[in-house]
Enzyme design. Structure first.
Site, mmCIF file in Angstrom:
data_model
loop_
_atom_site.group_PDB
_atom_site.id
_atom_site.type_symbol
_atom_site.label_atom_id
_atom_site.label_comp_id
_atom_site.label_asym_id
_atom_site.label_seq_id
_atom_site.Cartn_x
_atom_site.Cartn_y
_atom_site.Cartn_z
ATOM 1 N N MET A 1 8.003 -9.461 31.714
ATOM 2 C CA MET A 1 7.982 -10.505 32.725
ATOM 3 C C MET A 1 8.453 -9.953 34.052
ATOM 4 O O MET A 1 9.164 -8.970 34.127
ATOM 5 C CB MET A 1 8.908 -11.658 32.316
ATOM 6 C CG MET A 1 8.528 -12.262 30.979
ATOM 7 S SD MET A 1 6.880 -12.955 31.006
ATOM 8 C CE MET A 1 7.043 -14.141 32.312
ATOM 9 N N SER A 305 -0.975 -13.896 30.108
ATOM 10 C CA SER A 305 -0.738 -12.557 30.638
ATOM 11 C C SER A 305 0.722 -12.414 31.036
ATOM 12 O O SER A 305 1.394 -13.401 31.356
ATOM 13 C CB SER A 305 -1.610 -12.302 31.869
ATOM 14 O OG SER A 305 -1.027 -12.890 33.029
ATOM 15 N N ASP A 306 1.220 -11.182 31.014
ATOM 16 C CA ASP A 306 2.491 -10.938 31.666
ATOM 17 C C ASP A 306 2.286 -11.164 33.165
ATOM 18 O O ASP A 306 1.151 -11.161 33.665
ATOM 19 C CB ASP A 306 2.985 -9.520 31.377
ATOM 20 C CG ASP A 306 4.496 -9.401 31.462
ATOM 21 O OD1 ASP A 306 5.115 -10.262 32.113
ATOM 22 O OD2 ASP A 306 5.056 -8.453 30.887
ATOM 23 N N CYS A 307 3.374 -11.363 33.876
ATOM 24 C CA CYS A 307 3.255 -11.829 35.258
ATOM 25 C C CYS A 307 2.574 -10.804 36.151
ATOM 26 O O CYS A 307 3.034 -9.654 36.261
ATOM 27 C CB CYS A 307 4.623 -12.206 35.803
ATOM 28 S SG CYS A 307 5.263 -13.694 34.992
ATOM 29 N N ALA A 309 -0.204 -9.406 35.621
ATOM 30 C CA ALA A 309 -0.914 -8.363 34.875
ATOM 31 C C ALA A 309 -2.391 -8.304 35.257
ATOM 32 O O ALA A 309 -2.999 -7.228 35.212
ATOM 33 C CB ALA A 309 -0.765 -8.583 33.371
#
Length: 788
Positions: A1, A305-307, A309
């Protein structure tokens, strides 16, 4: 994150450093939780199918999506999703954190109303050291209850918790290893199942595949799939790292916890990582997201998604030539929502350029809204139309949850050294104590990262002061970095005290998201300060290490003036009291290390080398207790107690495995080229055959005293040789039991050869070698034959 929200972190810091912490709860205010489809709502009165609770969540979600305009749809594809007033859809914030308690580092949880704090449990790695599924489940359950309670009183804009982190702690330098359940895929998988079930409101065990409840208490999200374990090392950053991972390592190390999240726990979300895996970003990898996570494993939920990404696919990874290509690649691969606004900004132009279709967006939105349906957000007021509607402010920071935070901290603490039985101390015999160290009185350090304001905070200094009247304190260093040490005053303090306690280790300044370590030694002048104090002290000193990742404390192992060493991780709001209870014998330590502690020379191994298995030809030592062939400071599973325990495998005869009927018709396959061993493919055995092969193994454990205590028994498997890339040993399972002094118990382990005897070949296939396998508990072994 992404990094913490600055204001949220500042708020939590202020709460921790005030003289008196704000209370955990207050009278509930007039805030209302967001919801849709109330009895008198326009959307319900018009007979919209998405308000019909008799339909499945997917059917309801599809109906809602079909009524939205293209612009309304695209606006929903980021973590901050606006409302759709004409359909009665409230705004929603997807990003919420609950790694070891409700946190302010997401966007949807607020502590500025009736509730000003939440229970802060120990950081995950310390909790894992308890080797206790029931404890992990109860922590998840408490966090889920507090999340739902916060939502009900109108202080939460979402119930989708982007936790737990179940990545494998592959390298001891990784800044986020502290967030994970450790290096072993079996442990990480069981932690994932227990925690996710607890958060979502499922029973602790269903005896089979998980069926997530309706409604969900809260939604759990397992992150970060997959093979993500590097932040910023030697100029290589997580945003552009291309992890070269073998099919063998993916199958037997990196993927199992995520598989268990979905298959066994029924997780309603999986988050893809920043990492490129063999040249393809995880969030654009259709083989991973669609074929494996949603196809093979059967995810019933959404993929996040991760931030940022998606943005980095173009900006940092240069994988996609344009913004539209990045958006199209991710959504077509199976991504449903972007942490960030990149997809919201560029999806329209991607459709206009023919790179994305409205149907691609409909598929993602149906997955997203189905989870919101399962949370009960489209069933009217959740306070009256939901089984969790009774939860409110009084269900946060409860006495039960505070007690659980203390239990978790003290059960995880690992006793690493206890020469001549120095511990436990008799409080009546300690006339004075010197407490020295930068980690002795730092409440913020206790709650690590991804935290919220805790209900209360007891530092180690306060914990010892509750047992000893005359306590003198000196930080000894300005911070955990210990660039400057106040050695002279520390030595004088120790020389004048009956007992000396040193609280050293790491902090988020050395290990954190975005920051990997370059050394495994204690920072700055900590080691020289410890040694000087130990030399001056009247009696052998007690060294307590607060850290996430392991440290090389070989010097402390061999120094007779350092009588006891404990690892206390980052122990949460009750950490100081938990440590004191262990030091003074009100709790018998029972934690075991969930990671290998490597020596400093391990730092010559590049973090970027993802291989798990050793390569003797090049001197590569391998990773984790399963494959590492070098020297260790402390081994995986190590931990002392104040009691003496014995453990042995017991059985009247070798277990009879019904192999004849199961294996007789199967083709034996040569294991690898040049090998004379043969194996059976697990896929060929099939689910029914694997079930028939299961058998019980019993371990007799006895507490020989002198104290009552909890004890974890770990059972391993050993192969007769490692010619096919087998691990040196592999954890089969663990059981935990409280035993009174003198008590004996029999612990049953259910052994599944398909799961526990299998290994993974180079092409990623599970096989069971024909011949002998050895179950091990300590030095006791039981040979199990596997052949027709």
């Amino acid at each position: 994150m992404a990094a913490f929200d600055t204001m949220a972190t500042l708020l939590a810091t202020i709460l921790l450093t005030t003289t008196a912490l704000l209370p955990g709860v207050a009278d509930a205010g007039n805030n209302e939780p967001p919801f849709s489809c109330g009895p008198s709502s326009a959307e319900a009165s018009q007979g919209y199918a998405f308000c019909d609770a008799s339909l499945s969540p997917a059917q309801r979600a599809a109906d809602l999506v079909s009524r939205m305009t293209p612009a309304e749809k695209i606006a929903q594809l980021g973590d901050v999703a606006p409302g759709v007033p004409r359909l009665g859809v409230p705004a929603y914030k997807w990003w919420n954190e609950a790694l070891h308690g409700l946190a302010t580092s997401g966007k949807g949880l607020h502590f500025n109303g009736a509730v000003r704090a939440a229970t802060s449990f120990p950081q995950v790695l310390l909790t894992t050291a308890a080797f206790d599924d029931d404890l992990w489940f109860r922590i998840g359950q408490a966090i889920g209850r507090e999340a739902r309670a916060l939502y009900n009183i109108g202080q939460a804009d979402g119930l989708t918790m982007w936790s737990p982190n179940v990545n494998i702690f592959r390298d001891p330098r990784w800044g986020r290893g502290q967030e994970t359940p450790g290096e072993d895929p079996t442990v990480a998988s069981r932690y994932a199942v227990a925690f996710v079930r607890g958060v979502q409101g499922s029973p602790a065990s269903s005896g089979g595949a998980a069926a997530a409840p309706l409604p969900l208490q809260a939604s759990a999200c397992c992150k970060h799939a997959t093979a993500y374990d590097l932040e910023d090392w030697n100029g290589v950053a997580r945003y552009s790292f291309n992890a070269q991972v073998t099919a063998q390592d993916l199958e037997d190390t990196f993927n199992p916890p995520f598989r268990s999240c979905v298959v066994d726990a029924g997780a309603s979300c999986v988050m893809c990582a920043y990492t490129e895996i063999n040249g393809v970003p995880a969030c654009a990898n259709g083989g991973l997201l669609t074929d494996t996570v949603r196809g093979d494993w059967g995810l019933d939920g959404y993929i996040a998604s991760d931030c940022d990404a998606v943005a980095i696919m173009r900006d940092a990874q240069r994988y996609a030539p344009t913004s539209e290509d990045a958006v199209a690649a991710s959504l077509k691969a199976g991504l449903d929502i972007d942490c960030g606004s990149y997809v919201q900004q560029h999806a329209t132009s991607a459709i206009q350029q023919g790179k994305l279709t409205e149907q691609d967006i409909d598929k993602a939105l149906t997955n997203l809204f189905a989870v919101r349906m399962r949370l009960g957000h489209f069933d009217g007021d959740p306070r009256t139309n939901n089984v969790y509607g009774h939860l409110g402010a009084s269900d946060i920071c409860t006495p039960e949850h505070r007690s659980l935070a203390l239990e978790a901290a003290q059960d995880g603490i690992v006793l690493l050294k206890n020469d001549a039985g120095l511990l436990p101390l008799d409080r009546t015999a300690v006339a004075s104590a010197a407490v020295i160290g930068p980690n002795a009185n730092d409440g913020l350090l206790l709650i690590a990262n991804y935290f919220g304001p805790p209900c209360e905070s007891t530092t180690p200094l306060k914990g010892i002061q509750s047992y000893v009247t005359n306590v003198q304190f000196l930080a000894g260093c300005s911070s955990s970095a210990c660039d400057v040490a106040d050695t002279d005053r520390a030595v004088a303090l120790a020389a004048a005290a009956d007992y000396t306690f040193l609280f050293m280790g790491l902090s988020q300044r050395q290990e954190s998201e975005g920051k990997d370590r370059t050394t495994l030694l204690l920072p700055g002048q900590q080691q020289s300060l410890i040694t000087a104090v130990a030399d001056a002290a009247k009696k052998p000193v007690v060294l307590v290490l607060l850290s996430g990742g392991p440290v090389d404390v070989t010097f402390a192992q061999t120094n007779p003036k350092i009588g006891a060493v404990l690892w206390a991780g980052y122990p949460g709001q009750a950490g100081g009291l938990a440590i004191a209870r262990v030091l003074f014998g009100d709790h018998n330590p029972s934690g075991r290390l969930p990671v290998t502690w490597y020596p400093e020379e391990f730092t010559t191994v590049p973090m970027t080398d993802m291989r798990m298995r050793a390569d003797p030809a090049t001197g590569y030592p391998g990773r984790s207790y399963r494959f590492y062939n070098g020297r260790t400071v402390y081994k995986f599973g190590y931990g002392l107690s104040y009691s003496s325990y014995s453990r042995r495998l017991v059985s009247s005869s070798k277990p009879a495995i019904n192999t004849n009927n199961v294996l007789a018709s199967l083709r034996e396959t040569v294991t690898e080229e040049g090998s004379d061993s043969v194996h059976y493919h697990v896929d060929d055995i099939g689910a029914e055959g694997c079930e028939q092969l299961k058998f019980p193994a019993v371990v007799e454990v006895q507490n020989h005293g002198p104290m009552d205590g909890k004890h974890s028994v770990l059972m391993f498997l050993r192969w007769p040789n490692a010619t096919g890339g087998q691990p040196a040993s592999q954890l089969v399972g663990f059981r935990r039991r409280h035993l009174k002094a003198g008590e004996r118990a029999s612990l049953r382990f259910d052994v599944s050869p398909c799961e526990h005897f299998s290994r993974v070949t180079e092409d990623g296939k599970k096989v069971i070698d024909k011949g002998s396998h050895f179950l091990m508990v300590d030095d006791h072994e039981m040979e199990i034959g596997f052949e027709v």
